[in-house]
Design an enzyme around this catalytic site. Structure first.
Site, PDB file in Angstrom:
ATOM      1  N   ALA A  64       0.837  -1.200   0.000  1.00  0.00           N
ATOM      2  CA  ALA A  64       0.000   0.000   0.000  1.00  0.00           C
ATOM      3  C   ALA A  64       0.870   1.248   0.000  1.00  0.00           C
ATOM      4  O   ALA A  64       2.059   1.197   0.317  1.00  0.00           O
ATOM      5  CB  ALA A  64      -0.920   0.000   1.223  1.00  0.00           C
ATOM      6  N   ASP A  65       0.236   2.354  -0.343  1.00  0.00           N
ATOM      7  CA  ASP A  65       0.893   3.648  -0.266  1.00  0.00           C
ATOM      8  C   ASP A  65      -0.173   4.683   0.065  1.00  0.00           C
ATOM      9  O   ASP A  65      -1.303   4.588  -0.416  1.00  0.00           O
ATOM     10  CB  ASP A  65       1.588   3.992  -1.587  1.00  0.00           C
ATOM     11  CG  ASP A  65       2.603   5.112  -1.432  1.00  0.00           C
ATOM     12  OD1 ASP A  65       3.322   5.124  -0.411  1.00  0.00           O
ATOM     13  OD2 ASP A  65       2.679   5.978  -2.316  1.00  0.00           O
ATOM     14  N   THR A  66       0.183   5.651   0.896  1.00  0.00           N
ATOM     15  CA  THR A  66      -0.745   6.709   1.304  1.00  0.00           C
ATOM     16  C   THR A  66      -0.070   8.057   1.124  1.00  0.00           C
ATOM     17  O   THR A  66       1.089   8.222   1.495  1.00  0.00           O
ATOM     18  CB  THR A  66      -1.160   6.546   2.787  1.00  0.00           C
ATOM     19  OG1 THR A  66      -1.796   5.279   2.955  1.00  0.00           O
ATOM     20  CG2 THR A  66      -2.112   7.647   3.226  1.00  0.00           C
ATOM     21  N   ALA A 101      -3.723   3.759  -1.737  1.00  0.00           N
ATOM     22  CA  ALA A 101      -3.852   2.715  -2.753  1.00  0.00           C
ATOM     23  C   ALA A 101      -3.276   1.431  -2.179  1.00  0.00           C
ATOM     24  O   ALA A 101      -2.288   1.466  -1.448  1.00  0.00           O
ATOM     25  CB  ALA A 101      -3.091   3.106  -4.014  1.00  0.00           C
TER      26      ALA A 101
END
EC number: 3.6.1.9
Length: 192
Positions: A64-66, A101
């Site tokens: 994930a990435d934020t 995401a």
């Protein structure tokens, strides 16, 4: 399951939901040539996942990435106190987006979930004393946008529109719903 992330918040969210996992972090450079911000964040999450998944084809891998986005600009993790102050000052009194995401994949079972969750956060008007007080907590320095909604940073937030856990770093409800859709029982998530 393998979590391709070093994020303490993601680990906490997944543990609290009952997942068993091991952490293997990727060492990719977090850049993308995608123009659209949401596509860029998804692309980075996919790159993190692919680096780990290719050597673990029988395992479920989650990456994930934020990011925090204000007026089309991404506010990442601040490099120092001055940058953190600027980030918080720019967010003061405004609505910004928090974009998370994630990608979940098992190569051998041909399972792939790709998702982007966008939430909006409105900050109170912040005076310099409040910002400096928050900076003195040392909380903002490892967080996108220089704040953590789950900690002292909650006092900066007037309201949210969206998924609290996504703002924190991982949209667990969305993930669980996607697992249900592909036939996984929530009662068995510790076996994934």
């Amino acid at each position: 399951m393998i979590l391709a992330s070093n994020s303490q918040r993601r680990q906490e969210i997944l543990k609290d939901a009952g997942f068993n996992f091991k952490v293997i972090t990727s060492n990719i450079e977090e850049i993308s040539d995608k123009k659209n911000i949401t596509e860029r964040i998804l692309d980075i999450a996919e790159k993190k996942l692919e680096q780990i998944a290719k050597n673990n084809i029988n395992e479920f891998v989650l990456a994930a990435d934020t990011v925090v986005e204000l007026d089309g600009k991404i506010l990442g993790k601040p490099k120092n106190r001055e940058e953190a102050f600027r980030f918080l000052k720019s967010l003061s009194g405004k609505v910004h987006r928090v974009i998370t995401a994630y990608v979940f994949k098992n190569i051998s079972k041909n399972i792939l979930i790709r998702e982007v969750v966008v939430s909006e956060v409105k900050f109170f008007d912040l005076d310099d004393d409040t910002i400096n007080w928050y900076l003195d907590t040392d909380e903002p320095f490892d967080k996108a946008g220089a704040y953590g909604i789950q900690g002292y940073g909650r006092i900066l937030v007037e309201k949210i529109n969206g998924d609290y856990y996504s703002i924190m770093g991982f949209p667990i409800s969305n993930f669980l719903e996607n697992l249900r859709k592909i036939g996984y029982k929530i009662s068995l998530i510790d076996k994934i």
